[in-house]
Design an enzyme around this catalytic site. Structure first.
Site, PDB file in Angstrom:
ATOM      1  N   CYS A  98       0.835  -1.203   0.000  1.00 39.89           N
ATOM      2  CA  CYS A  98       0.000   0.000   0.000  1.00 39.89           C
ATOM      3  C   CYS A  98       0.869   1.252   0.000  1.00 39.89           C
ATOM      4  O   CYS A  98       0.594   2.214  -0.719  1.00 39.89           O
ATOM      5  CB  CYS A  98      -0.938  -0.015   1.202  1.00 39.89           C
ATOM      6  SG  CYS A  98      -2.055   1.409   1.265  1.00 39.89           S
ATOM      7  N   CYS A 196      -6.384  -3.103   7.401  1.00 41.50           N
ATOM      8  CA  CYS A 196      -7.536  -2.209   7.321  1.00 41.50           C
ATOM      9  C   CYS A 196      -8.708  -2.775   6.530  1.00 41.50           C
ATOM     10  O   CYS A 196      -9.855  -2.455   6.820  1.00 41.50           O
ATOM     11  CB  CYS A 196      -7.108  -0.878   6.706  1.00 41.50           C
ATOM     12  SG  CYS A 196      -6.569  -0.998   4.979  1.00 41.50           S
TER      13      CYS A 196
END
Length: 360
Positions: A98, A196
């Site tokens: 990410c 997440c």
């Protein structure tokens, strides 16, 4: 003219203080919240609460706030890779991808399209430009307990040259005190330590729901190949795992190998989880241009793992052999191995093979 900077804002204390400090330092700050999942998602990196919190902070700081939609690129470059790695019996670290592909990839690209050449985050790390070589150095954060340099090991020179880690010189306590001083309503906001995009941290359930592929049970074997149990699907296991094996044994058993082709999980005693060698692939060198000869480093094989002395040796195109002075527990394919010289990140790569696999 003030230098413009885009700050990735999650509504948390670190990114909020980063934005506030940059504004105090004279930057023209633009707050951006990244939408990484569908807008109706109630959890994770993007939810209505996250965006609302970030917008509230931006209003408090009197800076503009926008939402950038990276749902598609996040699914392609992070979630799909996460699912593929687990199907191959590896344990990935999606936060590293990410950072490389989203926060300092897609976000930086979109910022530059708006005429903004710098991106800032609330990471606990530091960037310095080396006088002699002109290379950007990635260094540990001043707060070694919160240091996030491991998670940034895949950033390129181009990305580092356009990045600011504003809280990297501060401790977490100093960041919270700064939030209190500025009257930001997040100084006591709890931190998240889970991935997440996975609700309730339930990896197996997420993988089945996202891919539509039902987990396939298979044999749990010992090192001699004897079947001693049944697993629930290889995605439910990782190297070094002890809990949840469902096997009665006189000594604790740990996962020592995962074979996706045979759909087997191998277990053994604690001593069998240790190894002294690994092969790293997908190498990204930061403080040096490339590795031409063996070097001695301190290596970290997991985010919270204690660094250990090792020698890194070139081992063919894009790979390196890492040999530890002392055996390391649960060296896990798919995780990153990051090389340090003191506070400086030399570079990093992905653990491709380990232990006996290195010699095969």
């Amino acid at each position: 003219m003030k230098m413009k900077v885009v700050v990735a804002m999650s509504g948390g204390v670190d990114s909020s203080v980063a934005a506030a400090l940059l504004r105090e330092q004279g930057y023209e700050v633009i707050g951006v919240t990244m939408r990484l999942q569908p807008s109706d998602c109630s959890e994770g990196c993007y939810s209505r609460d996250v965006a609302a919190d970030a917008k509230k902070i931006a209003q408090k700081l009197d800076i503009p706030h926008q939402v950038f939609d990276f749902t598609d690129v996040f699914a392609r470059d992070v979630i799909t890779d996460f699912c593929r790695e687990y199907s191959l019996g590896r344990t990935p670290n999606p936060c590293i991808r990410c950072n490389h592909y989203i926060k300092f990839g897609a976000l930086l690209k979109q910022a530059q399209e708006l005429g903004v050449n710098m991106v800032a985050t609330g990471h606990y790390a530091r960037i310095e430009k080396e006088n002699g070589s002109g290379r950007y150095l990635l260094k540990k954060g001043a707060d070694h307990l919160k240091d996030q340099s491991y998670m940034l090991c895949m950033l390129t020179q181009e990305q580092l040259g356009h990045s600011l880690f504003t809280v990297g010189d501060l401790t977490k306590e100093e960041v919270r005190h700064t939030a209190e001083r500025l009257g930001l309503p997040i100084s006591d906001k709890a931190e998240s330590h889970e991935i997440c995009f996975i609700p309730n941290n339930d990896y197996p359930k997420f993988l089945v729901e996202y891919t539509g592929i039902t987990a396939l049970p298979g044999p749990i074997i010992d090192r001699r190949g004897n079947v001693i149990g049944e697993h629930r699907g290889i995605a439910s296991y990782t190297i070094g795992q002890r809990k949840g094996l469902g096997i009665a044994s006189r000594e604790p058993l740990y996962v020592t190998a995962i074979d996706p082709e045979k759909n087997t999980i191998t277990v053994g005693g604690k001593s069998e989880v240790y190894a002294t060698e690994l092969i790293a692939s997908d190498l990204n060198w930061i403080s040096i241009e490339r590795l031409d000869s063996p070097i001695n480093v301190k290596a970290r094989i997991r985010y919270r793992h204690r660094e250990a002395a090792a020698t890194v040796t070139p081992a063919g195109t894009g790979e390196a052999m890492v040999e530890f002075r002392e055996p390391q527990m649960a060296i896990t394919p798919g995780q990153a191995v990051v090389f340090y010289d003191g506070d400086i990140v030399l570079g990093g790569g992905l653990i491709a093979r380990t232990g006996r696999e290195v010699l095969s």
